[in-house]
Design a protein around this motif. Structure first.
Motif, PDB file in Angstrom:
ATOM      1  N   HIS A  25       0.819  -1.199   0.000  1.00 34.89           N
ATOM      2  CA  HIS A  25       0.000   0.000   0.000  1.00 34.89           C
ATOM      3  C   HIS A  25       0.867   1.268   0.000  1.00 34.89           C
ATOM      4  O   HIS A  25       0.475   2.299   0.550  1.00 34.89           O
ATOM      5  N   LEU A  26       2.030   1.185  -0.648  1.00 33.84           N
ATOM      6  CA  LEU A  26       2.888   2.368  -0.752  1.00 33.84           C
ATOM      7  C   LEU A  26       3.556   2.409  -2.127  1.00 33.84           C
ATOM      8  O   LEU A  26       3.918   1.353  -2.672  1.00 33.84           O
ATOM      9  N   PRO A  27       3.758   3.584  -2.680  1.00 36.42           N
ATOM     10  CA  PRO A  27       4.442   3.684  -3.975  1.00 36.42           C
ATOM     11  C   PRO A  27       5.874   3.141  -3.953  1.00 36.42           C
ATOM     12  O   PRO A  27       6.452   2.913  -5.012  1.00 36.42           O
ATOM     13  N   GLU A  28       6.458   2.940  -2.773  1.00 32.08           N
ATOM     14  CA  GLU A  28       7.834   2.415  -2.702  1.00 32.08           C
ATOM     15  C   GLU A  28       7.889   0.886  -2.816  1.00 32.08           C
ATOM     16  O   GLU A  28       8.964   0.317  -2.982  1.00 32.08           O
ATOM     17  N   ASN A  29       6.731   0.238  -2.743  1.00 30.76           N
ATOM     18  CA  ASN A  29       6.711  -1.239  -2.799  1.00 30.76           C
ATOM     19  C   ASN A  29       6.779  -1.721  -4.240  1.00 30.76           C
ATOM     20  O   ASN A  29       5.860  -2.334  -4.759  1.00 30.76           O
ATOM     21  N   THR A  30       7.880  -1.413  -4.891  1.00 36.47           N
ATOM     22  CA  THR A  30       7.945  -1.671  -6.329  1.00 36.47           C
ATOM     23  C   THR A  30       8.536  -3.045  -6.653  1.00 36.47           C
ATOM     24  O   THR A  30       9.384  -3.562  -5.926  1.00 36.47           O
ATOM     25  N   ARG A  31       8.048  -3.572  -7.758  1.00 33.81           N
ATOM     26  CA  ARG A  31       8.610  -4.794  -8.333  1.00 33.81           C
ATOM     27  C   ARG A  31       8.646  -4.592  -9.839  1.00 33.81           C
ATOM     28  O   ARG A  31       7.772  -3.929 -10.397  1.00 33.81           O
ATOM     29  N   THR A  32       9.623  -5.190 -10.489  1.00 33.92           N
ATOM     30  CA  THR A  32       9.592  -5.137 -11.952  1.00 33.92           C
ATOM     31  C   THR A  32       8.512  -6.099 -12.420  1.00 33.92           C
ATOM     32  O   THR A  32       8.097  -7.006 -11.688  1.00 33.92           O
ATOM     33  N   ILE A  33       8.082  -5.910 -13.654  1.00 35.08           N
ATOM     34  CA  ILE A  33       7.029  -6.761 -14.210  1.00 35.08           C
ATOM     35  C   ILE A  33       7.459  -8.229 -14.202  1.00 35.08           C
ATOM     36  O   ILE A  33       6.631  -9.129 -14.074  1.00 35.08           O
ATOM     37  N   ASP A  34       8.759  -8.463 -14.271  1.00 38.59           N
ATOM     38  CA  ASP A  34       9.266  -9.849 -14.283  1.00 38.59           C
ATOM     39  C   ASP A  34       9.041 -10.526 -12.927  1.00 38.59           C
ATOM     40  O   ASP A  34       9.025 -11.746 -12.837  1.00 38.59           O
ATOM     41  N   GLU A  35       8.884  -9.701 -11.892  1.00 34.16           N
ATOM     42  CA  GLU A  35       8.679 -10.275 -10.552  1.00 34.16           C
ATOM     43  C   GLU A  35       7.194 -10.427 -10.219  1.00 34.16           C
ATOM     44  O   GLU A  35       6.865 -10.942  -9.153  1.00 34.16           O
ATOM     45  N   CYS A  36       6.311  -9.955 -11.087  1.00 32.64           N
ATOM     46  CA  CYS A  36       4.879 -10.040 -10.742  1.00 32.64           C
ATOM     47  C   CYS A  36       3.991 -10.488 -11.886  1.00 32.64           C
ATOM     48  O   CYS A  36       2.816 -10.762 -11.690  1.00 32.64           O
ATOM     49  N   GLY A  37       4.540 -10.585 -13.086  1.00 33.40           N
ATOM     50  CA  GLY A  37       3.711 -10.896 -14.246  1.00 33.40           C
ATOM     51  C   GLY A  37       2.954 -12.209 -14.097  1.00 33.40           C
ATOM     52  O   GLY A  37       3.501 -13.221 -13.679  1.00 33.40           O
ATOM     53  N   GLY A  38       1.651 -12.157 -14.437  1.00 31.77           N
ATOM     54  CA  GLY A  38       0.849 -13.376 -14.488  1.00 31.77           C
ATOM     55  C   GLY A  38       0.417 -13.937 -13.153  1.00 31.77           C
ATOM     56  O   GLY A  38      -0.238 -14.976 -13.094  1.00 31.77           O
ATOM     57  N   GLN A  39       0.759 -13.265 -12.031  1.00 31.47           N
ATOM     58  CA  GLN A  39       0.421 -13.842 -10.730  1.00 31.47           C
ATOM     59  C   GLN A  39      -0.688 -13.109  -9.989  1.00 31.47           C
ATOM     60  O   GLN A  39      -1.340 -13.683  -9.126  1.00 31.47           O
ATOM     61  N   VAL A  40      -0.882 -11.832 -10.306  1.00 34.62           N
ATOM     62  CA  VAL A  40      -1.823 -11.032  -9.517  1.00 34.62           C
ATOM     63  C   VAL A  40      -3.111 -10.824 -10.308  1.00 34.62           C
ATOM     64  O   VAL A  40      -3.131 -10.107 -11.311  1.00 34.62           O
TER      65      VAL A  40
END
Ligand code: SF4
Length: 416
Positions: free
Chosen positions: A272-287
């Motif tokens: 719930h913060l703009p600093e909680n970033t991940r690249t698309i490679d770390e989140c693609g297809g899971q959420v």
């Protein structure tokens, strides 16, 4: 660069970080939420008139077209004030746009300006080489009467941009990457000064998006050098004198951060913060997601509409996903319509709204229920920002948002 602009507006040869100054303003801004409070304070001084009717901008954008009776009452209050004081830059339904999109677009802010607004994302105009920052409503009240405001001069962080952005990577990914690096308080009360050879390759829409989110790192302002992209953008629209301020080659910075643009990937800020970033490679297809919002003062400009259309063309929004697209101003709306982008959006199964902040702040036009998740091109993903406290907001670029609308999961646009 910021310190030079502040010194010039304070009538001083130079200023130092931490110094308290009173500066004259080129423009002050209020919206339908903050202006009514400022107007109440303004009227308490009795018989005041605004310092300059051409340098006060009142933009009815947050809950407009009025979402309920309270919103209608607030806008009525501002509309009557604007009429009474003959405010030249009053923007209401039909002429309206999200404040930080419409002010640069209409040429009301420009290089070398000193601008305050009773809205935290007033820092957006740093993209044009202006000093601009958010203030409270009482500061706006005083500014409307006197044309002045006091500041504590910020120190600076230099963000050196090198190289060029790859395909599907945008200004949004640059600023999310930076906030991911330094955190939401990484630039607290400092000026984020962007520099380096990479700046030249960034479009004005990219720069406006980056400067817009400087506040999400706690910065007092974000600012870009004035170059040919800036001068081309302001040509024919900015009516005051263009004043170009440049950082000295030996300027002092608290910190220098280097970002190689070619190394960046599409980036997403998780709740719930703009600093909680991940690249698309770390989140693609899971959420898995329920809603997509493409719009706001961060990503509601024409380039953003084109990016969304590039992805949505010939594709359909996934079953069970609502995709809401909100051009940030009437001009963006008109340009998008003329380019045929709306046909693409509607055929894909997206909804197109009149300009408004709407869902960005959980106002209207797409509120989230408990347990729902949205991918949004807006700038904040705090708890409950777009609806129920048990909903979730994932911040991303228009490319990622549109690709996610197509699959129903947070998706790399390059994978489609
Ligand atoms: Fe604020 Fe969102 Fe409106 Fe921008 S679009 S001014 S962040 S509510």
């Amino acid at each position: 660069m910021t310190q030079k602009i502040l010194a010039a507006h304070a009538g001083l040869p130079n200023v130092k970080a931490g110094q308290l100054i009173e500066a004259s303003l080129d423009l002050c801004l209020g919206n339908d939420i903050t202006a009514p409070v400022a107007i109440n304070e303004f009227e308490r001084c009795g018989g005041c008139s605004v310092f300059d009717k051409s340098r006060v901008a009142l933009v009815m954008d947050h809950f407009t077209p009025n979402k309920d009776i309270k919103a209608a009452q607030q806008v009525k209050r501002v509309r009557e004030f604007a009429g009474k004081h003959d405010i030249e830059n009053y923007f209401d339904v039909g002429r309206m746009g999200v404040e930080h999109a419409i002010l640069p677009e209409q040429g009301l802010v420009g290089p070398g300006d000193c601008v305050i607004g009773a809205d935290s994302h007033t820092c957006t105009y740093g993209a044009l080489g202006a000093f601009s920052t958010g203030v409270g409503s009482t500061d706006l009240a005083t500014a409307m009467a006197t044309g002045k405001a006091w500041f504590k001069v910020p120190s600076a962080i230099k963000v050196e941009l090198t190289g060029r952005l790859p395909k599907y990577v945008t200004g949004k990914d640059v600023i999310l990457h930076l906030i991911g690096m330094i955190g939401v308080d990484g630039a607290l009360y400092k000026s984020l000064e962007f520099a380096g050879d990479g700046v030249a390759s960034l479009s004005m829409d990219d720069r406006l998006c980056i400067a817009n989110m400087a506040i999400e790192a706690g910065a007092k302002n974000g600012i870009f050098p004035v170059d040919s992209v800036t001068l081309e953008y302001v040509s024919g629209r900015f009516r005051r004198e263009v004043r170009v301020f440049e950082a000295d080659s030996d300027a002092e910075y608290e910190r220098v951060i280097t970002i190689e643009l070619s190394s960046l990937r599409p980036t997403v800020a998780f709740p719930h913060l703009p600093e909680n970033t991940r690249t698309i490679d770390e989140c693609g297809g899971q959420v898995k997601i329920d809603q997509v919002v493409i719009g706001s003062c961060t990503n509601g400009r024409l380039e953003d509409m084109r990016a969304a259309a590039e992805i949505l063309k010939g594709r359909k929004v996934a079953k069970g996903v609502r995709c809401i697209i909100i051009p940030a101003t009437q001009q963006v709306w008109l340009d998008s319509m003329r380019e045929g982008l709306f046909e693409i959006f509607i055929e894909a199964g997206a909804a197109v709204s009149t300009p408004t902040c709407g869902p960005c702040l959980g106002g209207h036009m797409g509120i989230l229920a408990a347990g729902e998740r949205a991918v949004s091109t807006t700038n904040r993903n705090f708890v409950g920002r777009m609806g129920h406290v048990d909903s979730e907001v994932y911040l991303a670029s228009p490319y990622v948002a549109a690709a996610s609308a197509v699959t129903g999961y947070i998706t790399d646009p390059a994978s489609l």
